[in-house]
Design an enzyme around this catalytic site. Structure first.
Site, PDB file in Angstrom:
ATOM      1  N   ASN A  14       0.865  -1.183   0.000  1.00 35.99           N
ATOM      2  CA  ASN A  14       0.000   0.000   0.000  1.00 35.99           C
ATOM      3  C   ASN A  14       0.901   1.232   0.000  1.00 35.99           C
ATOM      4  OD1 ASN A  14      -1.803   2.047   0.512  1.00 35.99           O
ATOM      5  ND2 ASN A  14      -2.330   1.380   2.589  1.00 35.99           N
ATOM      6  N   HIS A  99      -9.515   1.080   4.988  1.00 32.46           N
ATOM      7  CA  HIS A  99      -8.228   1.287   5.670  1.00 32.46           C
ATOM      8  C   HIS A  99      -8.444   2.261   6.835  1.00 32.46           C
ATOM      9  CE1 HIS A  99      -4.146   2.576   6.505  1.00 32.46           C
ATOM     10  NE2 HIS A  99      -3.757   1.451   5.914  1.00 32.46           N
ATOM     11  N   GLU A 169      -5.467  -5.155  10.563  1.00 29.59           N
ATOM     12  CA  GLU A 169      -4.463  -4.127  10.823  1.00 29.59           C
ATOM     13  C   GLU A 169      -4.788  -3.410  12.127  1.00 29.59           C
ATOM     14  OE1 GLU A 169      -2.267  -2.778   7.075  1.00 29.59           O
ATOM     15  OE2 GLU A 169      -4.038  -1.531   7.257  1.00 29.59           O
TER      16      GLU A 169
HETATM   17  P1  PGA Z   1       2.868   0.439   7.895  1.00 35.01           P
HETATM   18  O1  PGA Z   1       1.420   0.663   7.293  1.00 35.01           O
HETATM   19  O2  PGA Z   1       3.407  -0.844   7.295  1.00 35.01           O
HETATM   20  O3  PGA Z   1       3.650   1.636   7.459  1.00 35.01           O
HETATM   21  O4  PGA Z   1       2.725   0.348   9.381  1.00 35.01           O
HETATM   22  C1  PGA Z   1       0.531  -0.411   7.115  1.00 35.01           C
HETATM   23  C2  PGA Z   1      -0.746   0.056   6.507  1.00 35.01           C
HETATM   24  O5  PGA Z   1      -1.198   1.177   6.814  1.00 35.01           O
HETATM   25  O6  PGA Z   1      -1.349  -0.650   5.682  1.00 35.01           O
END
Ligand code: PGA
Length: 255
Positions: A14, A99, A169
């Site tokens: 992402n 998200h 997440e």
């Molecule tokens: P990060 O973000 O790997 O920078 O913690 C993950 C995400 O927001 O999908």
């Protein structure tokens, strides 16, 4: 590329609101392509900002194209929106919805559900993000996850679950210094599967891939996937660092 017997794992990058130029976007793709083409069991998905989707190339690629959001509308007077059909036309196979950064900006579970249905109608796989803000010792976060799953999948048809990926997440682990431990990921992934099975029936959800996201690096990727018993990863910051992302792909593919 859907998850199959051959492709058992999936790693999604992402890119968020990065990079600034077409040149830089092309450069990231160029550096990831070779590693992605050498993977035996892992699907690579790159989710750049909409404007760079064409930079990912046309036709056969060693990775799948992904988007970071989609409109709830099919078409019409919706300034700034991009529809599921438009994404499909750009050869997008996966799209992130719900998200935490979009939820913070006002995206509700009901909107996530509409987006998933729009994607399914267009034949695009939805990557539905869920995650608690905090982990409390009383287990309240489990209710948060259950409610997000239930409401974000309201009205989604069983037969379309083959076009669903769940990305767990925990919000507190996104953009943080440390990821969640593999053991905790495992426990939560089991819970998520149970909630899905209660909603749709075990036979429909066994094939729904569960991913982990939040501060994934090449150092913790192996432990999270192996000990966490997840089907892959959703990577933020490290996805625009080709060296780090390539290492994550290799580590996951070697498991
Ligand atoms: P990060 O973000 O790997 O920078 O913690 C993950 C995400 O927001 O999908």
């Amino acid at each position: 590329m859907p998850i199959t017997k051959k492709y058992k794992k999936i790693v999604i990058g992402n890119w968020k609101q990065n990079p600034t130029t077409h040149e830089a976007a092309k450069n990231i793709v160029k550096h990831i392509k070779k590693t992605a083409s050498e993977l035996k069991k892992t699907i690579t998905v790159l989710c750049p900002p909409f404007v760079f989707l064409q930079n990912l190339g046309k036709g056969e690629q060693p990775f799948s194209k992904g988007a970071q959001d989609v409109s709830v509308f099919e078409s019409g007077s919706h300034t700034g929106e991009v529809s599921a059909e438009m994404l499909k036309d750009c050869e997008v196979e996966y799209t992130i919805v719900g998200h935490s950064e979009r939820r913070k900006a006002g995206e509700t579970d009901a909107m996530v559900a509409s987006k998933i249905k729009a994607l399914h109608f267009a034949g695009v796989t939805a990557v539905m993000c869920i995650g608690e803000d905090n982990r409390d010792s009383g287990g309240q976060y489990l209710d948060t996850l259950k409610n997000q799953i239930k409401h974000s999948l309201a009205g989604v048809e069983k037969k379309n679950l083959s076009h669903l990926v769940v990305a767990y997440e925990p919000v507190w682990a996104i953009g943080a210094t440390q990821a969640m431990s593999g053991a905790d990921v495992h426990e939560t992934a089991i819970y998520i599967k149970k909630v899905l099975a209660d909603l749709f029936g075990h036979e429909y959800v066994v094939k729904v891939p569960i991913l982990y996201g939040g501060s994934v690096t090449f150092r913790n990727a192996g432990e999270i996937v192996k000990e966490g018993h997840v089907d892959g990863l959703l990577v933020g910051r490290e996805s625009i660092n080709p060296e780090g992302f390539n290492e994550i792909l290799k580590v996951v593919d070697a498991l």
